[in-house]
Design a protein around this motif. Structure first.
Motif, PDB file in Angstrom:
ATOM      1  N   LEU A   1      73.419 108.873 -97.428  1.00 29.51           N
ATOM      2  CA  LEU A   1      71.996 108.576 -97.617  1.00 29.51           C
ATOM      3  C   LEU A   1      71.171 109.138 -96.468  1.00 29.51           C
ATOM      4  O   LEU A   1      70.099 109.708 -96.680  1.00 29.51           O
ATOM      5  CB  LEU A   1      71.779 107.057 -97.699  1.00 29.51           C
ATOM      6  CG  LEU A   1      72.036 106.411 -99.047  1.00 29.51           C
ATOM      7  CD1 LEU A   1      71.815 104.916 -98.956  1.00 29.51           C
ATOM      8  CD2 LEU A   1      71.106 107.005-100.101  1.00 29.51           C
ATOM      9  N   VAL A   2      71.689 108.991 -95.248  1.00 28.85           N
ATOM     10  CA  VAL A   2      70.959 109.488 -94.081  1.00 28.85           C
ATOM     11  C   VAL A   2      70.866 111.009 -94.121  1.00 28.85           C
ATOM     12  O   VAL A   2      69.797 111.585 -93.877  1.00 28.85           O
ATOM     13  CB  VAL A   2      71.629 109.005 -92.776  1.00 28.85           C
ATOM     14  CG1 VAL A   2      71.037 109.713 -91.581  1.00 28.85           C
ATOM     15  CG2 VAL A   2      71.465 107.503 -92.626  1.00 28.85           C
ATOM     16  N   GLU A   3      71.983 111.674 -94.459  1.00 27.14           N
ATOM     17  CA  GLU A   3      71.958 113.142 -94.551  1.00 27.14           C
ATOM     18  C   GLU A   3      70.985 113.596 -95.634  1.00 27.14           C
ATOM     19  O   GLU A   3      70.288 114.576 -95.488  1.00 27.14           O
ATOM     20  CB  GLU A   3      73.350 113.688 -94.886  1.00 27.14           C
ATOM     21  CG  GLU A   3      74.365 113.572 -93.768  1.00 27.14           C
ATOM     22  CD  GLU A   3      74.085 114.520 -92.605  1.00 27.14           C
ATOM     23  OE1 GLU A   3      73.276 115.442 -92.766  1.00 27.14           O
ATOM     24  OE2 GLU A   3      74.663 114.307 -91.525  1.00 27.14           O
ATOM     25  N   LEU A   4      70.965 112.853 -96.710  1.00 25.58           N
ATOM     26  CA  LEU A   4      70.088 113.186 -97.829  1.00 25.58           C
ATOM     27  C   LEU A   4      68.624 113.010 -97.437  1.00 25.58           C
ATOM     28  O   LEU A   4      67.737 113.631 -97.996  1.00 25.58           O
ATOM     29  CB  LEU A   4      70.440 112.282 -99.020  1.00 25.58           C
ATOM     30  CG  LEU A   4      69.876 112.595-100.391  1.00 25.58           C
ATOM     31  CD1 LEU A   4      70.348 113.955-100.870  1.00 25.58           C
ATOM     32  CD2 LEU A   4      70.304 111.528-101.389  1.00 25.58           C
ATOM     33  N   GLY A   5      68.390 112.162 -96.422  1.00 24.58           N
ATOM     34  CA  GLY A   5      67.030 111.948 -95.959  1.00 24.58           C
ATOM     35  C   GLY A   5      66.399 110.684 -96.510  1.00 24.58           C
ATOM     36  O   GLY A   5      65.193 110.505 -96.442  1.00 24.58           O
ATOM     37  N   LEU A   6      67.228 109.804 -97.049  1.00 23.73           N
ATOM     38  CA  LEU A   6      66.732 108.543 -97.605  1.00 23.73           C
ATOM     39  C   LEU A   6      67.035 107.429 -96.629  1.00 23.73           C
ATOM     40  O   LEU A   6      68.189 107.155 -96.343  1.00 23.73           O
ATOM     41  CB  LEU A   6      67.503 108.223 -98.890  1.00 23.73           C
ATOM     42  CG  LEU A   6      66.895 108.535-100.239  1.00 23.73           C
ATOM     43  CD1 LEU A   6      67.849 108.087-101.318  1.00 23.73           C
ATOM     44  CD2 LEU A   6      65.558 107.845-100.408  1.00 23.73           C
TER      45      LEU A   6
END
Lengths: 138, 132, 275
Positions: free
Chosen positions: B90-95
């Motif tokens: 989720l963090v890598e995805l930007g969420l």
């Protein structure tokens, strides 16, 4: 570096219910080459984002799953092909925060961060093809 | 139509998501949950996602929606048991799931809900029911 | 491969070996006893293969052997140049023996050509094997480094600490995040302390990785404190315009621990001596 395809299959995606089986198939490909849970999760999340785009903007299409090898590492490659309207400005679509739909607008750039290789080709009126590759140790 | 069960535990609601959600299922959950909060005037919602192996931007948005909607209805939502791989993705995805409060497990989530209710009771005595 | 004179080379194996080891010594690409055995085996197998030429299985054996020799030489610390020299000198020795054997110049030319073709092909293989041997070492070291450099320490019930030593790049961050989050789940800790005293410099990329780690920790339902912020790090962070305001930062591990105790509503008091 040449890449060899070891295994390949195609799936037609026309409705929302096709998404979960596709994710599971992609996951199986990852499990087969011994990909870590984290990389599996990144791969199927990227797949999920792209297949959603395929349904939403391309009106459905074809997805190709491949087990690939470059001699040094094994990986899974997924190709999403639609015949939708295409993307007018790819550079703009790849910018963080851009979206034409009602999603959160981190689809493409966010997805790119999850995989090792990301390739997008689009022609107005002729659809969009996105190819992603996640290496086992990538 | 397949549905995710919502359990009522006193003032709280507990939802355990055991399957990978597809869009319709997630949207159903959103509306079912909000209706149930209204029906029981629940004070808190625990969503256990420990069995969920993937959260994409759509699922993330649903979770965010539930948190905000329940907040408006005066119920606190806590998402519990997120898998490490899911959190990193989720963090890598930007969420970052702004507005969603999380806890490590159901137990911690319950503690968090209780303490939040306790705090809000103290802070806003004018809404307090003295005979409780 | 119909060349009879090349097949005849086997009879002159000893002579070839002598010339070869002489050239190797002169060029400084040899290392004595260990090598002699290897070389003997190689020469013998190679010449036998030549003798039975036409049978490609024989050459496969030779190729396997030379690949083994090359990667073992790589591990013993030979440079690629020295490794190439090894086969080049074998070629020199062989062509010298051939030139004494064959008098007809056209035949000699053919024989040399054949010899070149086979040995050049092997040279390429040794290069690949050499590189692969080195790469194996590197990747093993990378694994070892990332394992030893990210220990997660349980400092108190509900508090884990992770000291980071060295630069945080994206692959390192991934390992750090995975270890930290897994430990949080395993120990049921609600507070994680990330100590960056051992990080030489914090640029915007490193800061971004730290922020990612904090975000992931919060998504799991735990709080993350970053400690070990040295004065020069604070300065660069501000000069670079990096926003760390959403993150709890502390100068030392001790003060981070104090903050963690506060959050857990714990009190550390000195015992009163009665009497």
């Amino acid at each position: 570096m040449t890449t060899i395809t070891n295994n390949r299959e195609e799936a037609l995606i026309v409705k929302e219910q096709d998404v979960v089986p596709l994710r599971n198939r992609v996951k199986e490909y990852g499990v087969k080459i011994g990909m870590s849970i984290l990389n599996q999760t990144k791969l199927i999340t990227a797949t999920s984002e792209l297949v959603r785009n395929l349904l939403k903007y391309g009106g459905g299409g074809k997805v190709i799953i491949e087990s690939v090898s470059n001699g040094r590492d094994n990986g899974v490659r997924v190709t999403f092909i639609d015949n939708g309207p295409g993307i007018a400005d790819i550079a703009l679509a790849m910018k963080d925060g851009y979206s034409t739909g009602k999603s959160l607008g981190l689809g493409l750039p966010g997805t790119k961060r999850l995989v090792n290789e990301f390739d997008i080709k689009s022609e107005l009126g002729n659809g969009t093809t996105v190819t992603i590759t996640k290496w086992k140790n990538g | 139509m397949e549905r995710i069960p919502i359990l009522k535990m006193g003032q709280y609601l507990l939802v355990t998501i055991q399957v990978d959600l597809y869009d319709q299922l997630a949207e159903n959950l959103e509306s079912d949950l909000i209706n149930t909060i209204s029906k029981h005037s629940s004070k808190g919602v625990l969503i256990d996602i420990s069995a969920v192996s993937i959260i994409d931007s759509f699922m993330g948005r649903i979770l965010g929606n539930i948190a905000v909607m329940s907040k408006i209805m005066d119920a606190q939502t806590v998402v519990v048991g997120m898998q490490p791989a899911v959190a990193i993705t989720l963090v890598e995805l930007g969420l970052s799931l702004n507005g969603v409060i999380s806890a490590l497990n159901v137990e911690r989530g319950m503690e968090l809900l209780r303490s939040k209710m306790h705090n809000s009771d103290n802070e806003e005595p004018e809404y307090d029911d003295d005979n409780e | 491969m119909q060349n009879n004179s090349l097949m005849g080379l086997k009879e002159h194996e000893n002579k070839l070996l002598t010339i070869w080891s002489q050239i190797l010594q002169d060029s400084g690409a040899g290392d004595g006893a260990m090598e002699e055995e290897e070389s003997k085996e190689f020469a013998s197998l190679f010449l036998s293969a030549l003798e039975k030429s036409g049978n490609f299985d024989e050459f496969e054996k030779v190729e396997d052997l030379i690949i083994g020799i090359a990667s073992s030489r790589g591990k013993r610390g030979f440079s690629p140049r020295e490794n190439a020299q090894y086969l080049i000198s074998f070629k020199q020795a062989a062509s010298k023996v051939i030139s004494e054997l064959i008098t007809d110049s056209a035949e000699l030319y053919d024989a040399n050509l054949k010899l070149n073709e086979i040995l050049d092909n092997m040279m390429i293989m040794t290069f690949e094997a050499f590189m692969k041997g080195r790469e194996d070492i590197i990747s093993r070291q990378v694994d070892e480094i990332s394992e030893i450099s990210t220990p997660v320490i349980s400092v108190w019930e509900g508090i884990v600490a992770l000291p980071i030593i060295g630069t945080l790049d994206s692959s390192r961050t991934q390992v750090v995040m995975e270890n930290l989050l897994q430990q949080i789940v395993d120990t049921g800790s609600s507070i994680a302390i990330l100590d960056i005293s051992g990080v030489p410099a914090v640029d915007s990329l490193v800061a971004q990785h730290l922020i990612k780690t904090v975000s992931a920790t919060r998504l799991m339902g735990a709080e993350c404190i970053i400690s070990g912020i040295r004065p020069e790090i604070a300065q660069t962070v501000v000069h670079l315009g990096i926003d760390l305001t959403g993150i709890i930062t502390k100068a030392s591990l001790a003060s981070a621990l104090r903050t963690a105790f506060d959050m857990l509503q714990l009190n550390v008091v000195k015992r009163k001596v009665i009497g």
